[in-house]
Structure formats: structure tokens, C-alpha cells
Design a protein around this motif. Structure first.
Motif, mmCIF file in Angstrom:
data_model
loop_
_atom_site.group_PDB
_atom_site.id
_atom_site.type_symbol
_atom_site.label_atom_id
_atom_site.label_comp_id
_atom_site.label_asym_id
_atom_site.label_seq_id
_atom_site.Cartn_x
_atom_site.Cartn_y
_atom_site.Cartn_z
ATOM 1 N N GLN A 4 -1.418 6.020 -19.695
ATOM 2 C CA GLN A 4 -1.076 6.008 -18.137
ATOM 3 C C GLN A 4 -0.315 7.335 -17.715
ATOM 4 O OE1 GLN A 4 -2.370 4.044 -15.946
ATOM 5 N NE2 GLN A 4 -3.393 2.606 -16.999
ATOM 6 N N PRO A 7 3.298 8.598 -11.859
ATOM 7 C CA PRO A 7 2.856 8.919 -10.218
ATOM 8 C C PRO A 7 3.286 10.388 -9.953
ATOM 9 C CG PRO A 7 3.861 6.492 -10.543
ATOM 10 C CD PRO A 7 4.001 7.466 -11.832
ATOM 11 N N HIS A 26 -0.257 6.807 1.873
ATOM 12 C CA HIS A 26 -1.138 5.932 1.185
ATOM 13 C C HIS A 26 -1.050 4.434 1.997
ATOM 14 C CE1 HIS A 26 -2.453 7.682 -2.642
ATOM 15 N NE2 HIS A 26 -1.528 8.399 -2.434
ATOM 16 N N GLU A 306 2.127 0.583 -15.588
ATOM 17 C CA GLU A 306 0.893 1.361 -14.785
ATOM 18 C C GLU A 306 1.450 1.680 -13.506
ATOM 19 O OE1 GLU A 306 -2.508 -1.085 -14.663
ATOM 20 O OE2 GLU A 306 -1.825 -2.397 -16.296
ATOM 21 N N PRO A 307 1.031 2.890 -13.094
ATOM 22 C CA PRO A 307 1.207 3.201 -11.586
ATOM 23 C C PRO A 307 0.926 2.032 -10.678
ATOM 24 C CG PRO A 307 0.163 4.773 -12.896
ATOM 25 C CD PRO A 307 -0.136 3.577 -13.861
ATOM 26 N N LEU A 309 -0.088 2.238 -7.582
ATOM 27 C CA LEU A 309 -1.582 2.223 -6.724
ATOM 28 C C LEU A 309 -2.549 1.731 -7.666
ATOM 29 C CD1 LEU A 309 -1.014 5.290 -4.533
ATOM 30 C CD2 LEU A 309 -0.558 2.897 -4.046
ATOM 31 N N SER A 310 -2.582 2.021 -8.965
ATOM 32 C CA SER A 310 -3.666 1.672 -9.633
ATOM 33 C C SER A 310 -3.786 0.007 -9.814
ATOM 34 C CB SER A 310 -3.646 2.242 -11.017
ATOM 35 O OG SER A 310 -2.626 1.701 -11.695
ATOM 36 N N GLN A 311 -2.490 -0.672 -9.592
ATOM 37 C CA GLN A 311 -2.344 -2.059 -9.620
ATOM 38 C C GLN A 311 -2.986 -2.601 -8.462
ATOM 39 O OE1 GLN A 311 0.696 -3.857 -12.482
ATOM 40 N NE2 GLN A 311 1.284 -1.738 -12.092
ATOM 41 N N GLY A 313 -4.946 -1.492 -6.017
ATOM 42 C CA GLY A 313 -6.283 -1.099 -5.486
ATOM 43 C C GLY A 313 -6.142 -0.470 -4.388
ATOM 44 N N SER A 318 -11.172 -2.155 -5.744
ATOM 45 C CA SER A 318 -9.933 -2.209 -6.793
ATOM 46 C C SER A 318 -9.446 -3.613 -6.929
ATOM 47 C CB SER A 318 -8.981 -1.218 -6.640
ATOM 48 O OG SER A 318 -9.439 -0.010 -6.550
#
Length: 327
Positions: A4, A7, A26, A306-307, A309-311, A313, A318
Motif C-alpha cells: 500500500q 496518501p 475529494h 490502507e489509505p 479513500l481506498s476504504q 470508495g 467501490s
């Protein structure tokens, strides 16, 4: 397992204003007609056009077409002429973030410290509140002291929170490093009941209160105060965790580990060590979920491996935040 990446602008330990301002752009991913981040979090926060309170504005003489339910009977009786109450929609709803930067949050084994992930989510929610024309405030918990940031409208509120998070987090990291070098213990922490009492005093009725924490200090003693708080507000738990807390690691050697409160050698090559960590984590998580469910407080979990935004979605395809909540 794919590595990973951090950010943009992040070190994973210290914070910068540029790092937090990154999330301002975002908020567009959760503006209509996109999926609402608030609905992803708790399913209860509505748009500012719906579900808001109505503030009394004035009384004027009744006009044809006025709703008879809005007639002010006292003024009508006093003047002998029908009068109608006028109301304006409440535009600015208070959003209060409880941000836990206490010693147990100053920890991370892979990508980010838990305090950093907490700050990233706080920034995103702050700017989202600004976009929705809500007032945003925060209670920042340093463990031994509480910093109150009153709900403020427009960009001022979000910027104030970000500035405070950068300053307080970086001071706390330096303090943690000094304590590790001198092998001194951190100051005694405030009981979580004091956190809840402070929130009860500082939050206007009808607030959205989002707790972002690992909830290490939350226990059954705090349940009555939580119940009082939720009677007039909407509460949400966001649980921040690190995989190492549940014994999840590929490392199989011995390591000197600190959780911000205690420091000790752990042999991760022993299955018993990893199992004990996992069992303690599950026991703690079950207690938080039990308290939340008994009070109808929705809960989600976010990993600091994990970042953000990846969690969350940032697109409709996502996956939502992990957690055992029925949608």
C-alpha cells in the motif's frame, strides 16, 4: 500482497496542512447525485433540504392559502384577527467530531499511525460538512486534556480543525519519542466519562456527533452518559484499528512494541502471542459493538494499514467501510 502506498504528502506519522487539505477536493465524490458518504457512514444524515428543524421567524396577518395549522391562536385572540406563524428552515446543522489523539492512538505497524488516519477522516468529514453548509466543530482528546473547538460555519471551522490536528499530533509524536528515549510513562489519562460529559455540554441539540477512536477507554461505565447524549443527537462510531492489534502480521521475529501506554518485547514467531493479541482485540471489539447496538449507535471500522479513500470508495463501484452493520 500488494504494498500500500501512503496518501499524497503523508509520512504516516507526522501531519502537514497540505496533507489534510488534500481531502477538500475529494468531497465531490459524495455530493449529489453521487452516493452520500454520510449514508455510507450511518445511513441517517440527510441532505440539508430534508430532515432539518424549523426556526420561528415572525407572525403576520393570515392570508388566503396559509396552512391553518400555523395559525397563532394567542395573537389571533388578542387582536381579533387571524395571524399565522412563519418559520424558516434551519440551514446550519452542527456536526461535532470527537477526535482521539490519546496515547493508544499514537501507533501504527504498517502504513499510518491511527492518529493520522483519524485526522484524514476528520478532514474529509469537515470539508463535507462545509459543502453541505453545516457548522463543524470538534473535541480533540489528547488523553490528559481535551481541546474544544466550537461549531463554526464555512471554511473557518474546517481549517481551524486541520490546523489544530497538525499542531497537536506533531507535538504528541515528539512527546512519544521523548518518552521512549527516557523510558518514562505518559501522563495519566482522563476517564472516558469526562469526554462524554464535555460533549454533552458543548454539543447543541440536534447535532451529528461522530466518534473517531480506537475506543480503548470506552466501557460499560460510559453507557448511561452515551444514552443521554444520543437522546437529542445522532451518534456514530468510527473504530480505528491496526492489524497488529489483532495479531495480523507476516513478521515472525521478536520486536520491542509500544501501544502508546505500554512497551514490551513480543515474539511474533510464537502462535500463542498472535492468538493472545487476536483474542484481546476480539473481546474489545465485541464490547464496543455491544454498547453501540444496545444504544442503536451505528459503527464502522477503518484500518490504518490502507489509505482512507481506498476504504471509503471514491466511486459508486467501490466497497463501503468495513463493519457489521445492517444497511
Amino acid at each position: 500482497m500488494m504494498e500500500q502506498k501512503l496518501p499524497p504528502f503523508a509520512t504516516g506519522v507526522e501531519l502537514s496542512l497540505k496533507e489534510l487539505l488534500y481531502y477538500k477536493s475529494h468531497t465531490v465524490h459524495w455530493q449529489p447525485p453521487s452516493k452520500s458518504l454520510w449514508s455510507q457512514l450511518n445511513g441517517s444524515h440527510t441532505s440539508r433540504q430534508k430532515g432539518r428543524g424549523m426556526n420561528f421567524s415572525e407572525v403576520r396577518q393570515y392570508q388566503a392559502g396559509d396552512d391553518i395549522r400555523s395559525i397563532d391562536w394567542r395573537v389571533t385572540a388578542r387582536t381579533g384577527k387571524a395571524h399565522t406563524k412563519l418559520f424558516t428552515e434551519e440551514r446550519e446543522q452542527p456536526v461535532i467530531l470527537y477526535l482521539d489523539l490519546s496515547p493508544s492512538m499514537r501507533f501504527g505497524s504498517q502504513l499510518l499511525f491511527k492518529t493520522v488516519q483519524c485526522a484524514h477522516l476528520a478532514s474529509l468529514l469537515s470539508w463535507l460538512a462545509v459543502k453541505q453548509k453545516d457548522r463543524i466543530g470538534a473535541l480533540i482528546d489528547m488523553g490528559d486534556r481535551l481541546i474544544e473547538l466550537k461549531p463554526t460555519a464555512r471554511q473557518q471551522g474546517a481549517l481551524h480543525i486541520s490546523h489544530q490536528l497538525v499542531q497537536l499530533n506533531n507535538e504528541a509524536i515528539k512527546q512519544l519519542q521523548a518518552q521512549q528515549q527516557t523510558n518514562t510513562k505518559p501522563a495519566e489519562e482522563l476517564p472516558f466519562q469526562q469526554v462524554l460529559q464535555t460533549l454533552h455540554r458543548m454539543c447543541p441539540k440536534g447535532s451529528d456527533i461522530v466518534f473517531i477512536s480506537d475506543f480503548k477507554r470506552l466501557n460499560l461505565d460510559g453507557k448511561p452518559l452515551l444514552n443521554q447524549l444520543r437522546q437529542h443527537n445522532r451518534l456514530q462510531f468510527i473504530h480505528i484499528f491496526d492489524p497488529l492489534e489483532m495479531g495480523s502480521t507476516d513478521f515472525r521475529g521478536s520486536e520491542y512494541v509500544s501501544n502508546g501506554e505500554q512497551t514490551r518485547w513480543l515474539n511474533f514467531g510464537q502462535k500463542n502471542t498472535r492468538t493472545q493479541l487476536k483474542n484481546r482485540y476480539i473481546e474489545h471489539l465485541n464490547q464496543i459493538e455491544k454498547i453501540g447496538k444496545s444504544l442503536a449507535i451505528p459503527m464502522r471500522s477503518l484500518s490504518c494499514s490502507e489509505p482512507l479513500l481506498s476504504q471509503l470508495g471514491a466511486s459508486s463501484s467501490s466497497a463501503p467501510i468495513s463493519g457489521n452493520i445492517n444497511e
